[in-house]
Motif scaffolding. Structure first.
Motif, short mmCIF file in Angstrom:
data_model
loop_
_atom_site.label_atom_id
_atom_site.label_comp_id
_atom_site.label_asym_id
_atom_site.label_seq_id
_atom_site.Cartn_x
_atom_site.Cartn_y
_atom_site.Cartn_z
N THR A 148 0.82 -1.21 0.00
CA THR A 148 0.00 0.00 0.00
C THR A 148 0.85 1.25 0.00
N GLY A 149 2.14 1.11 0.21
CA GLY A 149 3.03 2.26 0.33
C GLY A 149 3.30 2.61 1.78
N GLY A 150 2.55 2.01 2.68
CA GLY A 150 2.75 2.28 4.10
C GLY A 150 3.56 1.19 4.78
N LEU A 151 4.15 1.54 5.90
CA LEU A 151 4.86 0.58 6.74
C LEU A 151 4.18 0.54 8.09
N TYR A 152 4.16 -0.65 8.67
CA TYR A 152 3.66 -0.83 10.03
C TYR A 152 4.88 -1.04 10.91
N HIS A 153 4.99 -0.26 11.99
CA HIS A 153 6.16 -0.32 12.86
C HIS A 153 5.86 -0.96 14.21
N GLY A 154 4.70 -1.61 14.35
CA GLY A 154 4.33 -2.18 15.63
C GLY A 154 4.69 -3.64 15.81
N GLY A 155 5.32 -4.26 14.84
CA GLY A 155 5.65 -5.68 14.94
C GLY A 155 6.82 -5.94 15.86
N ARG A 156 6.87 -7.12 16.42
CA ARG A 156 7.93 -7.46 17.37
C ARG A 156 9.27 -7.71 16.69
N SER A 157 9.27 -7.88 15.35
CA SER A 157 10.51 -8.19 14.64
C SER A 157 10.92 -7.12 13.65
N GLY A 158 10.40 -5.91 13.81
CA GLY A 158 10.82 -4.81 12.94
C GLY A 158 9.73 -4.38 11.98
N PRO A 159 10.06 -3.40 11.11
CA PRO A 159 9.08 -2.81 10.20
C PRO A 159 8.49 -3.85 9.25
N GLN A 160 7.24 -3.60 8.87
CA GLN A 160 6.51 -4.51 8.00
C GLN A 160 5.82 -3.73 6.88
N PHE A 161 5.82 -4.31 5.68
CA PHE A 161 5.01 -3.77 4.60
C PHE A 161 3.54 -4.02 4.92
N VAL A 162 2.69 -3.07 4.60
CA VAL A 162 1.24 -3.27 4.66
C VAL A 162 0.83 -3.64 3.23
N MET A 163 0.17 -4.79 3.08
CA MET A 163 -0.21 -5.30 1.76
C MET A 163 -1.71 -5.52 1.71
N LEU A 164 -2.29 -5.28 0.54
CA LEU A 164 -3.73 -5.36 0.35
C LEU A 164 -4.03 -6.17 -0.90
N CYS A 165 -5.13 -6.93 -0.86
CA CYS A 165 -5.57 -7.69 -2.04
C CYS A 165 -7.10 -7.68 -2.06
N ALA A 166 -7.65 -7.44 -3.24
CA ALA A 166 -9.11 -7.48 -3.39
C ALA A 166 -9.58 -8.94 -3.35
N LEU A 167 -10.70 -9.15 -2.70
CA LEU A 167 -11.31 -10.48 -2.69
C LEU A 167 -11.92 -10.78 -4.06
N PRO A 168 -11.96 -12.05 -4.46
CA PRO A 168 -12.59 -12.38 -5.74
C PRO A 168 -14.09 -12.06 -5.69
N VAL A 169 -14.61 -11.66 -6.82
CA VAL A 169 -16.03 -11.30 -6.88
C VAL A 169 -16.86 -12.52 -7.17
#
Length: 169
Positions: A148-169
């Motif tokens: 998504t372009g964002g990072l999540y910094h709350g993980g216990r093992s360091g920064p994480q990519f925030v990833m998104l996927c649309a559900l199948p219709v």
């Protein structure tokens, strides 16, 4: 010369229930992967106890080979809101004995179809993946997840990519 066709193993997903719970608790990943996934002995009971969590088993021909949990409150995944109805995916793993066989991508596809069926109002799935977890990042990209372009910094093992996927219709 006749060609032998190998049957494709049946990959399905199911809510963890009493019939498969003990087998799910036997699943695990390598010590190096615990930083990214955690241990099933903690993940499964936590998912069972948390309102809005769904503990899920990945089944190969009916036998548990993996685990993940769904969060109906996606803010718990990346501490952010989403413009569309979104579900969270966390703790996804294939047991170490079954890794490297292409089952992870197929399991994610099965999970996405299951979520679209069981949660018809949901439009997207969000997850976070540690920046250092290259195999998981590649898996999620193959399954259609995008950063998504964002990072999540709350993980216990360091920064994480925030990833998104649309559900199948």
């Amino acid at each position: 010369m006749s060609e032998h066709l190998t049957p494709t193993p049946d990959i399905r997903v199911a809510l963890v229930d009493a019939a498969i719970r003990a087998a799910v608790l036997q699943l695990g990943v390598s010590d190096e992967q615990h930083d990214f996934v955690g241990r099933i002995i903690a993940s499964l009971p936590d998912a069972e106890a948390c309102a809005g969590s769904e503990p899920m088993a990945i089944l190969l021909d009916g036998e548990p080979i993996g685990f993940y949990r769904i969060e109906t409150h996606p803010r718990s995944i990346a501490d952010m809101d989403f413009p569309r109805v979104t579900l969270g995916l966390r703790s996804f793993f294939i047991d170490t004995r079954w890794q490297g066989r292409g089952l992870g991508t197929r399991a994610l596809v099965a999970a996405m179809h299951d979520l679209a069926r069981r949660h018809p109002s949901a439009r997207d799935v969000v997850l976070t993946v540690n920046l250092r977890n290259a195999p998981a990042l590649a898996l999620y990209r193959r399954a259609g997840f995008r950063e998504t372009g964002g990072l999540y910094h709350g993980g216990r093992s360091g920064p994480q990519f925030v990833m998104l996927c649309a559900l199948p219709v």
